[in-house]
Design an enzyme around this catalytic site. Sequence first.
Site, PDB file in Angstrom:
ATOM      1  N   HIS B  89       0.853  -1.192   0.000  1.00 44.78           N
ATOM      2  CA  HIS B  89       0.000   0.000   0.000  1.00 44.78           C
ATOM      3  C   HIS B  89       0.893   1.249   0.000  1.00 44.78           C
ATOM      4  O   HIS B  89       1.997   1.219   0.536  1.00 44.78           O
ATOM      5  CB  HIS B  89      -0.902  -0.021   1.237  1.00 44.78           C
ATOM      6  CG  HIS B  89      -1.943   1.044   1.209  1.00 44.78           C
ATOM      7  ND1 HIS B  89      -1.712   2.330   1.634  1.00 44.78           N
ATOM      8  CD2 HIS B  89      -3.231   1.027   0.780  1.00 44.78           C
ATOM      9  CE1 HIS B  89      -2.811   3.052   1.482  1.00 44.78           C
ATOM     10  NE2 HIS B  89      -3.747   2.287   0.962  1.00 44.78           N
ATOM     11  N   GLU B 137      -3.641   3.011  -7.151  1.00 44.08           N
ATOM     12  CA  GLU B 137      -4.095   4.105  -6.277  1.00 44.08           C
ATOM     13  C   GLU B 137      -3.149   5.287  -6.414  1.00 44.08           C
ATOM     14  O   GLU B 137      -2.061   5.285  -5.837  1.00 44.08           O
ATOM     15  CB  GLU B 137      -4.064   3.681  -4.810  1.00 44.08           C
ATOM     16  CG  GLU B 137      -5.151   2.749  -4.381  1.00 44.08           C
ATOM     17  CD  GLU B 137      -5.351   2.832  -2.867  1.00 44.08           C
ATOM     18  OE1 GLU B 137      -6.482   3.103  -2.436  1.00 44.08           O
ATOM     19  OE2 GLU B 137      -4.371   2.618  -2.126  1.00 44.08           O
TER      20      GLU B 137
END
EC number: 5.3.1.1
Lengths: 218, 218, 218, 218
Positions: B89, B137
């Site tokens: 992430h 993302e």
Amino acid sequence: MFVLVNLKTYPCDPVAVAEAAADVAADTEARIAVAPEAADLRAVTDALAGSDAEPFAQHVDPVPPGSSTGHALAETLADAGAVGTLCNHSERRLRLDRIDGAVDAADRTGLETVVCGNTPTQVAAAAALGPDAVAVEPPELIGTGTPVSAADPDIVEDAVAAVAAVDPDVDVFCGAGISTGDDVVAARELGAEGVLLASGVAKADDPRAALTDLVEPL
Amino acid sequence: MFVLVNLKTYPCDPVAVAEAAADVAADTEARIAVAPEAADLRAVTDALAGSDAEPFAQHVDPVPPGSSTGHALAETLADAGAVGTLCNHSERRLRLDRIDGAVDAADRTGLETVVCGNTPTQVAAAAALGPDAVAVEPPELIGTGTPVSAADPDIVEDAVAAVAAVDPDVDVFCGAGISTGDDVVAARELGAEGVLLASGVAKADDPRAALTDLVEPL
Amino acid sequence: MFVLVNLKTYPCDPVAVAEAAADVAADTEARIAVAPEAADLRAVTDALAGSDAEPFAQHVDPVPPGSSTGHALAETLADAGAVGTLCNHSERRLRLDRIDGAVDAADRTGLETVVCGNTPTQVAAAAALGPDAVAVEPPELIGTGTPVSAADPDIVEDAVAAVAAVDPDVDVFCGAGISTGDDVVAARELGAEGVLLASGVAKADDPRAALTDLVEPL
Amino acid sequence: MFVLVNLKTYPCDPVAVAEAAADVAADTEARIAVAPEAADLRAVTDALAGSDAEPFAQHVDPVPPGSSTGHALAETLADAGAVGTLCNHSERRLRLDRIDGAVDAADRTGLETVVCGNTPTQVAAAAALGPDAVAVEPPELIGTGTPVSAADPDIVEDAVAAVAAVDPDVDVFCGAGISTGDDVVAARELGAEGVLLASGVAKADDPRAALTDLVEPL
């Protein structure tokens, strides 16, 4: 075939290795590059001036010009004469996003990129980042004198296949344990378009003889 | 469509979010997962027991059982009920070789892997490592409330195309700024098979209503 | 004397070790703590409830509540029952600024901090950051069964002296290779106020017997 | 007073700055050093030859000569003329154990060490590692033009006190936002024995004038 000599932080004389590379490059079809520490890059560039051998950097950081203390800026490496750079060597692993940024930084200044990885899977991933080449080097063989082409030829063939599936324009090099001309020939036969080596030349008493041995059978 | 709710380190009640997810999952075709902090994983698993919603981890380390203080071991996450895990992430970026190792560690125990990246290029690289899914993302949109599907729809389409070229078996999710059902539908129309979201649910006064809004238009 | 049992990512049953610690803590003056993986923290807290033994975390991140995917938040560790945490263990080394931030994060929630270091010099530096304790652990002895108190007693004495010079309020623990009660006594005689150990208990067939052996000579 | 000019990766001409430093050093009691990127170190050393100004490195790695691709070896920096090096700059933070190793590596070759930190606490910790100097630089002020000596004078005084308590032989420098001679004087009055600055000189149209302004009031 590309023979890329990584001088790491070995206590060798980078200028002497560069002069040997310049001499040997004159008598071979192989492309030869020498990658010194950043602080030695200009000296190697000077020693290679006018020869067919090329200066490379060992690492480039994914930073723009500006506030980045202690980093290797692509523009500075290019200005110091580097025509290309290693990236993500097993002794200088980077985060995935930083390899991506380092390839972009190198592209910004026209530096060729050779992104390293431990396994066929990792170099396939690296190939997706758009480098000029990737180099597969099983860390456990680095510095052993046992060439990857003999210890585990599947690694080279698998890397070539995996990279071709991702981007056929990315060259595949291999490294770890390569020290003789036979090793280089074996790498080529397995599909590699280049080899990375270090101690075999950097620690040789006679770097010119070591380099000659490496490229002679090509 | 997969709706993956990342609770990050938000000061929310993970059990309350899990109970909401369990309720909402009963009334939708969408797959819903909740990813709490490691220390809250068992509590979330308990709250989701018997429901269609699933516990996920936020991170897994590329380590085997043994001497790895302060790491998230795949076996322990699986034992605590996780069926899958995020990896890399943008708030927990990893080295390329460690993402590779983390995917292998997750595979070892049957955990699904969702490897994140900032850009289409990075998730294409991640796809080469063999995860179940990747999630693109753009970090600059995370937490903004402006969905990636509206701010930069090309990023989603480019990620879908780039990943398909590397491995068509890898699903593509997208995230950053997603907070409404329209955002989820837009993501699906751009080719995403899932969405990552966080604050839209974790910081909602009524997580059940927030989740219902997200999946209702599907 | 403080006996801190680090379960690392060993494939042991953390609840069984916790139950053994609860039993043994009832019969000794020594303070006993058990540090499981984050995902096992609540289970260990439950197993230790009502006993004199204490749950510890293996790591805490220098982050506030919020957008920090895949991190160990101090508030969550405290909420899961931890009374303290290790930090900068040799298997989870941190940047200096992040150790500083981790100690601050732990302080925010009342968690005790035990900051580890490889050498007397490093634990003296750590002591300047204001933790409750530091632990000196020569990495080369970890897991060997040869206790630091025997292999290199100067390390413990030097750490005690160096830390006292920086901040006499910071306790000094030692670790690496400690597995018997004699090792614990030797550590105490060298000036340590606690020991860190791991495999000696976590890998023991009978953790209760192993713990009893450790604290009996005290 | 020590004025250390960090050229970071600014797109300035390091040789021009070095020549300016050489000129200005001839007319001041202040000690002046210039820290270029590693690849520019030899060029700066050449430009400073015979002057009172000194070449510094921006970073040194905690590695011995040998197999450390992409690292800055202390021996190579010293051979390229550096008399000292920054370490742990806020743009190049290191793990605590690696700062310790970097100071040892620098000592191995006689390089002076200036270990940076964000806060008085962090530079006190750094002082315990035995560097020649530490430098406190609040990251939020770097590049602002608002000097730390004006924005938060307590930081400098607290750093001086905290370092003196750990090791009175370690000098304390300060940095961030320093661009005028008044800022340097203010730093000295707060107890600092040196200043770190960067953009004020590196981005100046006339580095000689900028340096002269800095040292004139001393």
